[in-house]
Structure formats: C-alpha cells, structure tokens
Design a protein around this motif. Sequence first.
Motif, mmCIF file in Angstrom:
data_model
loop_
_atom_site.group_PDB
_atom_site.id
_atom_site.type_symbol
_atom_site.label_atom_id
_atom_site.label_comp_id
_atom_site.label_asym_id
_atom_site.label_seq_id
_atom_site.Cartn_x
_atom_site.Cartn_y
_atom_site.Cartn_z
ATOM 1 N N ALA A 1 13.616 -12.240 9.459
ATOM 2 C CA ALA A 1 12.302 -11.812 10.526
ATOM 3 C C ALA A 1 11.382 -13.066 10.532
ATOM 4 O O ALA A 1 11.094 -14.082 9.692
ATOM 5 C CB ALA A 1 11.689 -10.771 9.724
ATOM 6 N N GLU A 2 10.514 -12.928 11.418
ATOM 7 C CA GLU A 2 9.327 -14.190 11.622
ATOM 8 C C GLU A 2 8.158 -13.565 10.726
ATOM 9 O O GLU A 2 7.889 -12.377 10.690
ATOM 10 C CB GLU A 2 8.871 -13.969 13.236
ATOM 11 N N ILE A 3 7.732 -14.604 10.053
ATOM 12 C CA ILE A 3 6.657 -14.509 9.154
ATOM 13 C C ILE A 3 5.443 -14.644 9.781
ATOM 14 O O ILE A 3 5.123 -15.919 10.443
ATOM 15 C CB ILE A 3 6.823 -15.468 7.946
ATOM 16 N N ASN A 4 4.673 -13.782 9.918
ATOM 17 C CA ASN A 4 3.415 -14.215 10.653
ATOM 18 C C ASN A 4 2.111 -14.862 9.590
ATOM 19 O O ASN A 4 1.722 -14.261 8.760
ATOM 20 C CB ASN A 4 2.679 -12.733 11.147
ATOM 21 N N ARG A 5 1.936 -16.032 10.109
ATOM 22 C CA ARG A 5 1.138 -16.723 9.049
ATOM 23 C C ARG A 5 -0.193 -16.301 9.205
ATOM 24 O O ARG A 5 -0.743 -16.580 8.310
ATOM 25 C CB ARG A 5 1.123 -18.327 9.504
ATOM 26 N N TRP A 6 -0.264 -15.565 10.132
ATOM 27 C CA TRP A 6 -1.927 -14.910 10.308
ATOM 28 C C TRP A 6 -1.855 -13.234 10.371
ATOM 29 O O TRP A 6 -1.139 -12.691 11.289
ATOM 30 C CB TRP A 6 -2.761 -15.462 11.444
ATOM 31 N N SER A 7 -2.318 -12.627 9.393
ATOM 32 C CA SER A 7 -2.031 -11.072 9.146
ATOM 33 C C SER A 7 -3.157 -10.743 8.786
ATOM 34 O O SER A 7 -4.186 -11.399 8.274
ATOM 35 C CB SER A 7 -0.923 -10.637 8.561
ATOM 36 N N ARG A 8 -3.592 -9.531 8.903
ATOM 37 C CA ARG A 8 -4.710 -8.985 8.478
ATOM 38 C C ARG A 8 -4.490 -7.417 7.739
ATOM 39 O O ARG A 8 -3.660 -6.676 8.239
ATOM 40 C CB ARG A 8 -5.717 -8.601 9.593
ATOM 41 N N PHE A 9 -5.267 -6.850 7.042
ATOM 42 C CA PHE A 9 -5.450 -5.672 6.643
ATOM 43 C C PHE A 9 -6.273 -4.600 7.233
ATOM 44 O O PHE A 9 -7.669 -5.139 7.483
ATOM 45 C CB PHE A 9 -5.976 -5.577 5.241
ATOM 46 N N ASP A 10 -5.719 -3.594 7.338
ATOM 47 C CA ASP A 10 -6.606 -2.783 7.982
ATOM 48 C C ASP A 10 -6.878 -1.189 7.248
ATOM 49 O O ASP A 10 -6.014 -1.219 6.361
ATOM 50 C CB ASP A 10 -6.046 -1.926 9.308
ATOM 51 N N ARG A 11 -7.904 -0.529 7.367
ATOM 52 C CA ARG A 11 -8.065 0.723 6.622
ATOM 53 C C ARG A 11 -7.469 1.832 7.467
ATOM 54 O O ARG A 11 -7.824 2.083 8.532
ATOM 55 C CB ARG A 11 -9.446 0.830 6.272
ATOM 56 N N LYS A 12 -6.767 2.712 6.757
ATOM 57 C CA LYS A 12 -6.259 3.850 7.189
ATOM 58 C C LYS A 12 -7.189 4.958 6.430
ATOM 59 O O LYS A 12 -6.769 5.335 5.436
ATOM 60 C CB LYS A 12 -4.619 4.219 6.888
ATOM 61 N N ASN A 13 -7.987 5.717 7.361
ATOM 62 C CA ASN A 13 -8.901 6.562 6.646
ATOM 63 C C ASN A 13 -8.544 8.128 6.757
ATOM 64 O O ASN A 13 -8.345 8.611 7.788
ATOM 65 C CB ASN A 13 -10.149 6.529 7.607
ATOM 66 N N TYR A 14 -8.672 8.603 5.615
ATOM 67 C CA TYR A 14 -8.368 10.040 5.481
ATOM 68 C C TYR A 14 -8.700 10.486 3.942
ATOM 69 O O TYR A 14 -8.751 9.856 3.083
ATOM 70 C CB TYR A 14 -6.730 10.522 5.818
ATOM 71 N N PHE A 15 -9.113 11.826 3.939
ATOM 72 C CA PHE A 15 -9.420 12.378 2.733
ATOM 73 C C PHE A 15 -8.237 12.862 2.045
ATOM 74 O O PHE A 15 -7.515 13.879 2.582
ATOM 75 C CB PHE A 15 -10.559 13.178 2.834
#
Lengths: 494, 495
Positions: free
Chosen positions: A78-92
């Motif tokens: 697979a292609e490796i993304n040199r730039w990636s980011r973390f997101d928050r998945k919100n739930y209780f």
Amino acid sequence: MSSYRIQGATGEWEVVIGLEVHAQVVSNAKLFSGASAAFGAQPNQSVSLVDAAMPGMLPVPNEECIRQAVKTGMALGAEINRWSRFDRKNYFYADLPQGYQISQLYHPLVGEGTITIDADEKAGIAEARTIGVERLHVEQDAGKLMHDQHPTRSYVDLNRSGVALMEIVSKPDMRSPSEAGAYLRKLRSILRYVGSCDGNMEEGSMRADVNVSVRKPGDPFGTRTETKNVNSIRFVMAAIESEANRQVDVIEGGGTIVQETRLYDPDRNETRSMRSKEDAHDYRYFPDPDLLPLELSEEFVAQCRAELPELPDAKRARYEGELGLPAYNAAVLTSDVETARWFEALLDATGKPGAEVARAASNWLISDLFGALNRLGKAIDESPVSPKQGAELLALVADGTLSGTLAKQVFEIMLETGDDPAKIVEERGLKQTSDTGAIEAVIAEVMAANADKVAEYRGGKDKLFGFFVGQTMKAMGGKANPGVVNELLKKALG
Amino acid sequence: MTAITDLGIAGLRDGFRAGDFSAREIADAFNGAVAGAKALNAFIIETPDHAIAAAEAADRARAAGELLPLSGVPLGIKDLFCTAGYQTTAASRMLGGFTPTYESTVTAKLFAAGAGMLGKLNLDQFAMGSSNETSAFGNVVSPWRRNDGGNAALAPGGSSGGSSSAIAARIVPAATGTDTGGSIRQPAAFTGIAGIKPTYGRCSRFGIVAFASSLDQAGAMAQDVRDSAILLEAMSGFDPKDSTSLDVAVPQWEANLSSDLKGKKVGIPKEYRVDNMPPEIDALWKQGIEWLRDAGAEIVDVSLPHTRYALPTYYIIAPAEASSNLARYDGVRYGLRDLPEGANLQEMYAATRAAGFGPEVKRRILIGTYVLSAGFYDAYYTKAQKVRALIARDFEEAFRQVDVLLTPTAPSAAFALGEKSADPLEMYLNDVFTVPASLAGVPAMSVPAGLDGQGLPLGLQIIGRPLDEQGVLNAGLAIEQRAGFTAKPQNWWAK
C-alpha cells in the motif's frame, strides 16, 4: 469470480463482502501512553494517567506503534501517507475514559493496497484473487466492562484502553464465505510475518467487522449490514452465510434491508440487530487538537522498508523457483511464518541450504514433523525436536546410515526423549547395514526356508519379489539398506 | 520602608539574596495577606504550608549558597494547573475535592526553580468566561473600585480573575495564568497589572485542565514587565509529554530586556478601531503610539483584514474542542458522580454532568457539540478552521512589515459584576482584541497604561512574531517606563 451463490425462491443471489479488521499492534507500550500493552495483566494494572483520561493528561504518539503500522502497510503493497492525522471519534461509554477514541478518519496513515488469496478448489476458490485494501489506520482500543463481578454494578477494566489497533479496511471485493476466510487467513499470515500483530483471535488481538450485502448477479450493490466484532475466522464465515441468507429471505419476502449494525450469536448461528442507521451515533469526528499531524521522514519510511521481512508470497515463489519445491510444499511451508522460520532453520542446519536437500527436508517437515506435532497437539514453535536435530536426521538418511523406515523409528525416539539422532542410532544399534556379506547370508536363509516360493518365482511369478524383500528386511530387523537388498536378491533369485 | 507584600518577583528575589529578609518572612507576609483578603474570593484553596516549606528550603539554599532562580518567591497558582497533593478544581463542582497525584509541567518547573505556592486561584469555570462569574466557588471581586463614590463590585476579568485580583491587591507577588482567548491579557488590563501569553507551545499543557487544546497556553501575570519575563522564563520549555510543545531553547528574557526600540517597527492595525470604542481607550492607544515612537520605534499602519471574523471563529473552535475535552468528566472514574437510585449509565452521565457543570460550561458544550455534528461540521468547524488560517496569515503578512503590533487589550475598562452576565454575546465581545492572537498562536501581552475617567486601569496590548516574546516584552517595557503606572486600588478588603 466466485461461483458461490445463494439459491433463493426468485433465483440465484450473489453475496458481496467487505471486512474491517481490527488488529492489535505488537508493541511494549500503548499508542499514546507508556503503559504496558501486554495481555493478561490483572484488571487495571496496565493503566497510565493518560489511559484513565485524568484531567490535563495528553497523548504522545508511540513511534513503535506507527512503525508497525507502516510496515504492515508496506506488506500490503500500500501507499504510505507521509502526512496523516489523528481525529477524535466522540461518544460516551464507561469503557472509553476520554469520551472519545483517537482514530484516523480523514487522513489515514496507509492508503490503498491489496491482499492476494490463493486458489483453493476444496473451498470453491477456482483461482487466485486479488482483494483490494481500502486503507489502514491506527487508533486506540477501548477498555472493557465486566458485568459478572457484582449483582448490581458493572466493573471497568482499562488495561486495553489506549492499546494500539490497526484498522484494515478491505474493499467490497469478496464474494463467498470461503473468500472471506481465505482473506483473513492471508492477512493474519502477513501480520505475523511482519510481526505487527500476533493474530490471536481468541485473545481478541484480531477481530473483524463484517459488511455483507446481496444482489442478483450483475445488479448494483445492495444495502449492506455490518456485523460487529466477530472473533474467529470460522464465525466470520458462518456469520456471512447466515446474514446473506437472512437478507435473501427478507428481500424475497417483500422486505428491504436496513443499513444497520448487527451482532453475531455463534450459539444460535444468527445475526441480530444492534442499532439501525437512524439511532446510529453521531461521532462528531474532528482533528485531535492535542496532536500534531503525523509526518513521516523519508529516513523513517526507508528504515521501515529495510526492516520488512520476506513476505509469504515472495517466499513461496522463491521456494518454488530457487529451491524447486513442489507448489503444494511451498504453499504449506510459507502459509505460517513460524513454519517458514522452522523450515529455513532446518535448511541452514543441513549445511547445504539449497535445492539439493530442500525437497527431502520439506517432505519430512510436512509429513513426519507435522504428523507428530498434530498427534502431540503442539505448535511448530513448541516442537520437541529442533531444526538442528531434524537436519541431523535427514543427513543420516542421505548418507545411507538410516533407511526411511529406520528414520521413522529414530524420529519417534527423538520425540520421546529429545535425544540427538546420532546418539539414538549409536545406543540402539539402529544403523542401516549395506554389508553385502551379511545380507547375502540372510538371503540364502530366506531362500532355503521358502524353496517353494523360489520355485514359483522362477516359474514366472514376478510379484513374489516383494515377498523376498520383506522377509529379508524382517530377518535383518529393518536395518538392511533396501537398495542393496534389492540388488542382491535379484542376483540370488536369478 | 516598602512592605514585603508590595514587592514583585524581582524585588523579593533581590532583597532575599541581599539578606534584607528571609524567605520565611516573605512567605509569612504573603500568607497573612492572603488570609486577610477573603473578601476578594481570589483563592479556592490556600496552601500556606506549601509556601512555608518552599521558603524554608530557600533559606537553607541561601545558607548553602545554592540559590535557584525563584528561591524565596511565593506564587499564586491558577486552579487550572494540576498540583500533586493539592485539590485542583478548574472552579467546577465537577472536580470538587479532586486531588491529583501528579504535577503539571509548569508548576513542576516553578517549584523546581524554588518557588512556593500560596494557594490555588479562583477562575472562571473550566476557564470559560471573561468576568470570573462562572466559577462554582463564587465570583472573584476586583480590588478596584470606581471613583464615582459607588461601591459597585467590579469584575477582575477572566478567566484568570483570581490571579489578576490577587496581584492587583498585592496578596501575591505574581501568579500563573492561562490564556485561551484572552484569559491572561483581559484580566491583566482590568486590574492594572502585566500579563503575557507566550507563543503557543512555549509552555507545556501537560497537567493543565484542558479547555480548548489548540488555543490553551499558560503564561505569566505579574506587577510589571520584568516580573513577567522572570516568571515566564521559569515556566517555559519543551516537554516531551505535550506533543504540541515547541522544542526550542528558552531565551534569557529578563537579561535581554531593553526599552530601546530604535530600528524597530510597530504596526497599528486599523481593524482594531472598532465602533463604540470608548474615547478614553482610543486616546490611550494614541498615547501608546507616541510612547513607542519616543522609544525609537517607527510607527506603521497595517491591516489585518480578517480581524472581524476572529470572534465568531473563536466561538466555534474553542467550544468544539471544549465539548470533546470535557467529555471525560462523566462520573465514572473521578470527580463528581451523581448516581440517582436505580439509574443506568446514560442517566448517571446526564445527572452528573447536569449537576457538575455550570451554565456557561454547558452552553459551550452545547455549541461545540452542535458545530461538530453531522451536517453542520463543514459549515461551522471546517469553515472556522479555514478562517483561522487566514487570520494567522494576516499576522504573518503584518510581521513582514513590522516587529510588533500595538492595540488596546480590551474594548472597555472593568465592568461591574452582573453587568454583562445576562448576555453571553455582550460578554464574548470583551475578547474582541485578544482572540486574534490566540487563533494565530502568537505571543501577546497586556501592560497597564493608564486610568479611565472612573479611575479604573486600562491596558495596551503588544502582539509579536511567533517566538519573539523578547520583542513583546521590550515594547511592553518601553510603554511601562513612559506610562509610569503606579496607581493601586484602595485597600477595602483587608480585615
């Protein structure tokens, strides 16, 4: 294309399957904290302040987890993304201390790749197929609730909270439960080769969400359901079959499939609705402001690539090509990294790692060693016989010290005692003899005792030759060199 | 002789080193002042034992000749910083009685530098507010009173209102603050003290109760610019426990203080001339320009065209992050738990959060939840992020022409408690000049520059390039020297 079809009242239905696999990353520490990620600690023993989401605690990415995910991505081509980011998945939920899971929705670490599943006639897979991988991203695991510890309360164990997972999402490219099973086995094999996940589904370190829809062949995709958290390959296959049949029944009964989340109940072999799209969570994904974008240096990526081991498909091709192994042997030996490792250690120990002894070694491993391990209920890395001992045994056969039959006897004793084959041969006098004088003497005895059969043989009953071989070998306690016996018998019987 | 409690950090440090007084004498003097100023409600808890222990250590260090940068100096700590063994509440019922087992990086640095802690200072709940009226522990009162003969209790600003009030009242020599959209600068302006928010990433956020992660930044509040420089120097530095912390060396800001601005250019952003700006503030701004010109700077008119979008952008991004950051207060692991008889998990969440959060916190959680929800995310959050980038670019472009910017800190002097609390929008507008620098992550400080007609302090704001706290402090010093701000509130609070 798979020929797997569900026979409905209105005709044949094709099943469309996509899998989202959660694979726990092999690492000493969790994705964003220094706490141990090992399985089996006492409840809440592997929990840092970050994992418990204490006020003011901040996540710091663990480079080792990222490295494992990048290597896995590379192993999927697979292609490796040199730039990636973390997101928050919100739930209780009580097992989610932060009130959000740190994941990667918008910019995953790894892009599109592929997994090749092999032809398997018995499983109805006529030819090898390439299954697309949509993406791979890293995310945190949640903790777990324990409902059986107290009559009215639930307990929370946060040991898994924050452990790194890779979510590997396939394209909807599979068309039968067998293909899904083959995909999972191949993925597990790759993960184990890379060393990024132990693939142990019983301990939950690999689990699958199963997306299933049905359609009439040639039609566009139908509405899919997602069956969550299925924890064995067998259950995945059973869940697909039962869910696909349910969908066919619903549609043919005049109903429509609702996009929803379902659970698989292995006891009743059926899926049950968990929640529908209408009451699905709104996860309010947004980029985690506690973390900077993950930027991989060229050096880091190159290092990951350099660390990547030979992968199953490449290894298999090399076994067939360079070592000249039959396709079957090559496939069996490479399907599991431990087997391949054992085989290569065996070849190394022969001192002639090459085509010369490879075939004999592979045959012995697949029939004798596997047979014994099966009987003993042991995995190959628990084998009582070491690769070095195996190589010695093969050498004794190759140099004529042991016949095939004797070798089997010696191997049995090795399994029991753990002794080296040379020692067993020495102590028990199991050495094969090519002493023509001794063999000729025995042949003479055998012919004298069976004068009638000698006459019949000489009268044209060729088949009796085997009888004389057997009698001679028997009289010699199996230690005679069969080649020499054959040769001398032919001469003696005329 | 000047009373010990009139001294700031530099005065205490130098006097202590010179042997004018012991650290214990300093601690006792301030502990006494704190204990006698309950009417200000500046503290949530007082920690005289901590101040005394640090003082005794400082006295021993002095005897041994092993002085640390802040030996002998006691500080007030905003109750948003987690302090090991001392209750940390963020001024919320949600964390009533919560005592961390861990120390924030900033307070750890300060204590390692020899400072003691006089107590945990009151603030707006979870640092959300501009008047300190959202604290669950009662509002802080400013020591200042209008000179109109009325006795209206005034807001000390917010959210670091305990810090500003305590410094202005001289019951602490200096204090930590945090600034998300102006929470250091606006209270500093309201109370006639100095306060600096450094570049985002200068101070570690580790152990600071989070409000809006991409904006929260710790900073220094003190009597003057020099003290601000000393304190900020001790608080700053790279921290591997905060991914957004900047891995750069901390300059010697105090040693390099200079009010000579020859060769420097000061930008005056025209967009900060807002409607309804009180003439006194406009006049003070013009006076500030003259002071900086007098210090040798060249004055340049600049434009920050997206300024008018800063406030709405801030009030999308900050609540969005807050709605997620505050999800951890769920009653499961620590802090308040409200578990009605027979309640299930969802009901426990609802009861706990209803009881634990104040109205302003709830308002922001609701706003944040709304702007992040499916269907609205792009219209609000995504757009706000784009505008934020444009605002940051405005500053970048301005800083190609000038070294620092000069603006008023707030559009008004301190208002009376209760005056704006009924109208959140009115309250939010008080952040109009401070929010843009927060969105851009650039350093900014407020220095006291004069009094309005009612005798209340007014501040001027200096905004600098990323990592150029020195430029900000130096311009601040130039104003400070020329403003000659010596006004102090009349002491009405001491028992």
